[in-house]
Design an enzyme around this catalytic site. Structure first.
Site, PDB file in Angstrom:
ATOM      1  N   LYS A  33     -29.709   4.261  11.458  1.00  0.00           N
ATOM      2  CA  LYS A  33     -29.556   3.358  12.601  1.00  0.00           C
ATOM      3  C   LYS A  33     -28.080   3.019  12.787  1.00  0.00           C
ATOM      4  O   LYS A  33     -27.251   3.296  11.929  1.00  0.00           O
ATOM      5  CB  LYS A  33     -30.375   2.089  12.391  1.00  0.00           C
ATOM      6  CG  LYS A  33     -29.925   1.223  11.223  1.00  0.00           C
ATOM      7  CD  LYS A  33     -30.790  -0.014  11.096  1.00  0.00           C
ATOM      8  CE  LYS A  33     -30.318  -0.882   9.916  1.00  0.00           C
ATOM      9  NZ  LYS A  33     -31.089  -2.139   9.831  1.00  0.00           N
ATOM     10  N   TYR A 253       2.442 -10.798  14.515  1.00  0.00           N
ATOM     11  CA  TYR A 253       2.032 -12.030  15.175  1.00  0.00           C
ATOM     12  C   TYR A 253       1.959 -13.190  14.182  1.00  0.00           C
ATOM     13  O   TYR A 253       1.432 -13.050  13.076  1.00  0.00           O
ATOM     14  CB  TYR A 253       0.658 -11.852  15.822  1.00  0.00           C
ATOM     15  CG  TYR A 253       0.641 -10.931  17.018  1.00  0.00           C
ATOM     16  CD1 TYR A 253       1.342 -11.237  18.171  1.00  0.00           C
ATOM     17  CD2 TYR A 253      -0.094  -9.748  16.986  1.00  0.00           C
ATOM     18  CE1 TYR A 253       1.326 -10.390  19.270  1.00  0.00           C
ATOM     19  CE2 TYR A 253      -0.125  -8.894  18.075  1.00  0.00           C
ATOM     20  CZ  TYR A 253       0.593  -9.223  19.217  1.00  0.00           C
ATOM     21  OH  TYR A 253       0.563  -8.379  20.297  1.00  0.00           O
TER      22      TYR A 253
END
EC number: 5.1.1.1
Length: 366
Positions: A33, A253
């Site tokens: 899955k 950042y």
């Protein structure tokens, strides 16, 4: 071409499936899955089909993708069906379905199927997600077992805390399931990856290995069994720029990293949009041409930065390994306060290359 990519070792995948079979002593559905946990459902199923007892997916869309790719082995829908119309597709494509709700049981009882269906009846033994209560479970078995549209029933449940080896909840669930299913003449399915790797006393006819197929350890620490797993995915990229920073200069950042010594910084073409964890802390290890180097600064959308000060030979074009045989995805996930499941399933835009299977070919991309 941007150098970031995931390499998938299909021979390692087959090794891990065989390990699941050996540990379980039973048949095993390979859980593919979520695009085989980010590894590519079709290539992984093609590699496993010659020896797999069957496959498990979440929903009918995932099952039909495998059928359209030529996979003929049994495929189980772990969530069952959502609409009554899906039952005809289940019959048409010879799929197996879970029945985990009273509504699904009623729909199966009323369905005039063109061919008998194989149904996996799911009991809620303590997960409290999908699954029938013990009373409804017994009633559903009595209701469905003699119907002409039902070829056979498999009795299943799902372990909620098997990844906690010191937790009694797994034994409690196993006892609850055995007490309810006792006397019902049907095959059973109980063990998932942590159940196979860490709970040898549990027994069932069908196991459902998922995470372990891809070489990831569901436990915080290695065990004798998890040490036998082989990582299937290796996440790699390259250094695209090298720069020198003086003491006191920040990187990235938010200035999360500030140089405390003259620092040689390597910029890597890999970011959180590729699936690398955005909040990986300073010091997270990566391999640069085989040598461990620490991540520095915040991971950006498309890039991250590493400290090359102690690796002066590394330069533009150097290979960077983010996870694989080393570093392993499990410890990285723990360090970043996420799960290995989340990291593996999060690789949405990277091309994948496949090795270890002549049936699939050496290279395939998303």
């Amino acid at each position: 071409m941007r150098p970031a990519q995931a390499s998938i070792d299909l021979e390692a995948l087959r090794h891990n499936y065989r390990l699941a079979k050996r540990l379980g002593g039973s048949k095993a559905l390979a859980v593919v899955k979520a695009d085989a946990y980010g590894h590519g459902a079709v290539p992984c199923a093609q590699a496993l089909e010659p020896e797999a007892d069957g496959f498990a997916v979440a929903c009918i869309e995932e099952a039909l993708e495998l059928r359209q790719a030529g996979i003929r082995a049994p495929i189980l829908l772990l969530e069952g069906f959502f609409e009554h119309d899906e039952l005809r597709l289940i019959a048409e494509h010879d799929l197996w379905t879970v029945a985990a709700t009273p509504q699904q049981v009623r729909a199966l009882a009323a369905f005039q199927s063109p061919r008998p269906l194989r149904v996996w009846l799911k009991m809620d033994s303590g997960m409290h997600r999908l699954g029938l209560s013990p009373e409804d479970f017994r009633a559903a078995w009595l209701r469905l077992r003699g119907l002409p549209q039902i070829a056979s029933l498999v009795l299943m449940t799902h372990l909620a805390r098997a990844d906690e080896l010191d937790c009694s909840r797994t034994d409690e669930q196993a006892v609850a399931f055995a007490l309810t299913a006792g006397g019902m003449r049907a095959e059973t399915s109980l063990r998932n990856s942590p159940g196979l790797l860490g709970w040898p006393a549990l027994r069932n006819d069908w196991s459902r290995p998922g995470l372990m197929l891809y070489g990831a350890n569901p436990f915080p620490q290695d065990t004798e069994n998890t040490a036998q797993l082989r990582p299937v995915m290796t996440l790699r990229s390259r250094i695209i720029l090298v720069r020198d920073l003086p003491v006191g200069e920040p990187v990235g950042y938010g200035a999360r990293f500030v140089a405390e010594r003259p620092t040689r910084v390597g910029v890597v073409a890999m970011g959180y949009a590729d699936g690398y964890p955005q909040f990986a802390p300073n010091g997270t290890p990566v391999l640069v041409d085989g040598q461990v180097c620490p991540l520095i600064g915040r991971v950006s959308m498309d890039m991250l930065t590493v400290d090359l000060t102690d690796h002066p030979q590394a330069d533009i074009g150097a290979t960077v390994q983010l996870w694989g045989q080393a570093p392993r995805v499990g410890p990285l996930a723990t360090q970043c306060n996420v799960s290995a499941y989340q990291l593996l399933c999060g690789l949405k835009r990277l091309p994948r290359t496949y090795v270890g299977s002549a049936a699939v070919g050496e290279v395939a991309a998303r």
